[in-house]
Design an enzyme around this catalytic site. Structure first.
Site, PDB file in Angstrom:
ATOM      1  CG  ASP A  69      -2.067  -0.917   1.173  1.00 49.19           C
ATOM      2  OD1 ASP A  69      -2.160  -1.682   0.196  1.00 49.19           O
ATOM      3  OD2 ASP A  69      -2.880  -0.912   2.117  1.00 49.19           O
ATOM      4  CG  HIS A 217       2.448   0.088   4.207  1.00 49.59           C
ATOM      5  ND1 HIS A 217       2.208  -0.871   5.165  1.00 49.59           N
ATOM      6  CD2 HIS A 217       1.270   0.746   4.030  1.00 49.59           C
ATOM      7  CE1 HIS A 217       0.940  -0.791   5.558  1.00 49.59           C
ATOM      8  NE2 HIS A 217       0.351   0.183   4.887  1.00 49.59           N
TER       9      HIS A 217
END
Length: 249
Positions: A69, A217
């Protein structure tokens, strides 16, 4: 409405509308000959549509999907891609619209390397705290920016913080988007070390019948080292990577 929020903010809930077509396995190297048997690789792929049961129901025991993400980052995303490439494996990257617009070449590189790409809102707003229409305007803007950057349509979407409400889920689905949830959070956003993140991922997968969707991430510090640690832990514990595919236009 009471929002459902990622473990960092509360309990986790979401729905994933996916359908699977099993395809041939593949790898992310310039030539199949570069993918050796000791690499993690890709065991199979799932081609997505907008109808089907949640994705975890499509996964068999020992199967995982890698997801990232909040990118793309101007250099850390490339480092993560290199780490994934060394294991001949693929992931799905959920991009923020503002970052995809700022770094379209990095977003496009993800797509060109064979990774699946989805959107993650425009600016990582906590959507359940907004009126539905304002939240959906943010979703649409982020999705349009992501598609413009990769020059490819994509139905994939993940709520920021994995935080949703029934009304938001209905609205996202009405837009024709597929929301992808999380099973195993590496908690890299909390400053964990790469090895600690890998341990958290394995623990979460074990608690979910040894299958699920891993959250990382790419803009985080040590993102490449963390990717390496997670991939090594998956190999050591007998997991196989399943890659998501976006249907052709």
């Amino acid at each position: 409405m009471n929002p459902t929020i990622h473990p960092a903010l509360g309990s986790l809930q979401g729905a994933v509308s996916l359908a699977a077509v099993l395809l041939m396995s593949g790898c992310v190297a310039s030539s199949p000959n570069e993918c050796s048997p000791d690499m993690l690789g890709v065991s199979r792929t799932i081609e997505l549509t907008r109808e089907s049961p949640p994705v975890h129901e499509l996964l068999e025991a020992d199967e995982v999907i890698l997801t990232y993400d909040d990118g793309p980052h101007p250099w850390r995303t490339k480092e993560v891609m290199t780490a994934l490439g060394k294991e001949c494996t693929r992931a799905t990257f959920f991009l923020l619209g503002e970052k995809a617009s700022a770094h379209p070449e990095r977003a496009r590189a993800l797509h060109d390397a064979g990774h699946a790409v989805g959107s993650h809102s425009m600016d990582h707003a906590l959507l359940p705290e907004m009126e539905v229409e304002a939240a959906m305007a943010n979703v649409r803007a982020g999705h349009a920016a992501t598609e413009a950057a990769i020059r490819q349509s994509t139905p994939l979407f993940r709520f920021p913080y994995v935080a949703s409400t029934p009304d938001l889920l209905d609205a996202v689905h009405a837009e024709g988007l597929i929301d992808v949830d999380v099973t195993a959070d590496s908690k890299d956003w909390s400053g964990t070390t790469p090895n600690a993140s890998a341990e958290l991922v394995i623990e979460a997968l074990e608690a979910h019948e040894r299958r699920g969707i891993i959250l990382l991430h790419d803009p985080q510090g040590n993102s490449a080292a963390r990717t390496h640690a997670v991939l090594e832990a998956l190999k050591e514990n007998g997991y196989r990577v399943v890659a998501l595919e976006i249907p052709e236009d």
